[in-house]
Enzyme design. Structure first.
Site, PDB file in Angstrom:
ATOM      1  N   LYS A  53      -8.628  -0.017 -31.951  1.00 21.03           N
ATOM      2  CA  LYS A  53      -7.234   0.785 -31.455  1.00 21.03           C
ATOM      3  C   LYS A  53      -6.495   0.344 -30.206  1.00 21.03           C
ATOM      4  CE  LYS A  53      -7.882   5.203 -33.610  1.00 21.03           C
ATOM      5  NZ  LYS A  53      -7.748   6.679 -33.427  1.00 21.03           N
TER       6      LYS A  53
ATOM      7  N   ASP B  70      -1.961  10.161 -33.703  1.00 19.40           N
ATOM      8  CA  ASP B  70      -3.241  10.997 -33.502  1.00 19.40           C
ATOM      9  C   ASP B  70      -2.667  12.451 -32.941  1.00 19.40           C
ATOM     10  OD1 ASP B  70      -5.127   9.628 -34.700  1.00 19.40           O
ATOM     11  OD2 ASP B  70      -5.732   8.549 -32.853  1.00 19.40           O
TER      12      ASP B  70
END
Ligand code: ATR
Length: 289
Positions: A71, A107
């Site tokens: 990520k 997220d």
């Protein structure tokens, strides 16, 4: 669904990816809306990430989710990073926009949407966030813009402090931080409205662990645990038995997935279909991983 020469390919890159729920969730959504898309999982080792992103360009892969451990590093290989992902310094979604790779992070949006769609308003509330890792960063970024008060507690207190300073400067807001000690949690919970566990405490196989002593939970509290394996964590069980409102980590998983889906397809995500697919998959696997 028929695969044709025009089928758009989406997928997830990470290591490991064998147990990901994303293919089940996204393929069910593509099927439901009869979109000519398919979603697959690619295991990509750390030293092959750059090559994998080159592959996305040459093969014309349309969209990707990015999971552990890529990520953060993937940010370096993209052409454009949206402001939220830039602040968090982590990308979980890539759109291939006619050869230009754009990075997003869904997220935080997913977590907040999970709260809102489950009837939890953030305006004027005090939110206690446990954790200062990747997921907590994303949640803090969005939560700080909406709640009245945000408090971040983390095992490594320095990480919470750094996050709060960065956010505080950006949003001109004072964010309190401290270590994740039992006494701090107890004290902060007294006047908190929302508790979000963004640590990995309680995750399989340590399913009996909880970051919070059950006695400190109260009926007026709303608890969201981002751990979704097991589906009902120790913290969720304790909160429920105290009469608190509980939102499962599955909800965040679904809403972050829905936000990625909308980036790739420009269609509103079929949430119910996605939830059903995730729950089916979890029940098939015994919901332990
Ligand atoms: P994610 O991307 O899922 O957020 P992460 O970035 O590795 O994963 O973050 C994990 C979070 O869980 C961190 O806040 C971590 O605390 P540290 O910053 O001190 O490492 C927290 N965490 C993990 N195991 C923990 C434990 N046993 N006790 C307390 N906190 C823990």
């Amino acid at each position: 669904m028929e695969i044709s020469g025009k089928t758009k390919i989406c997928g997830i890159i990470g290591d490991p990816v064998e147990h990901t729920l994303s293919p089940a969730m996204h393929n069910a959504a593509f099927n439901n809306l009869k979109l000519d898309f398919i979603y697959v999982a690619f295991r990509v080792k750390t030293n092959e990430l750059e090559n994998a992103i080159m592959g996305v360009r040459t093969l014309g892969i349309h969209g990707l989710n990015v999971t552990m451990p890529h990520k953060n590093v993937v940010v370096d290989y993209l052409d454009e990073i949206d402001p939220t992902a830039k602040f968090i310094a982590a990308v979980n979604t890539i759109l291939n926009d006619n050869g230009k790779l754009i990075g997003f992070n869904t997220d935080g949006v997913g977590a907040l949407k999970a709260l809102r769609e489950n009837g939890v308003a953030l305006n004027g509330k005090k939110l206690l966030l446990l954790g200062a890792g990747g997921a907590a960063n994303a949640i803090a970024f969005h939560a700080a813009q909406e709640v009245e008060e945000l408090v971040i507690l983390n095992r490594t207190a320095q990480k919470a402090k750094k996050l709060a300073e960065l956010l505080g400067r950006k949003l001109n807001k004072k964010i309190k931080t401290n270590s994740l000690s039992a006494s701090r949690i107890r004290e902060e919970l007294r006047d908190s409205d929302i508790l979000v566990n963004a640590t990995s405490i309680g995750m399989h196989p340590k399913v009996d662990q909880s970051p919070v002593h059950p006695e400190w939970l109260k009926p007026s509290l709303c608890v969201m645990d981002i751990v979704y394996n097991p589906i009902v964590t120790r913290l969720a069980k304790d909160a429920k038995s105290k009469g608190a409102k509980v939102i499962s980590g599955i909800e965040m998983l679904i809403y972050q997935g829905a936000a990625s889906f909308e980036i790739w397809t420009n269609h509103p995500a079929p949430i119910k279909t996605m939830r059903k697919a995730v729950l089916n998959k979890l029940s098939e696997t015994g919901a332990t991983h």
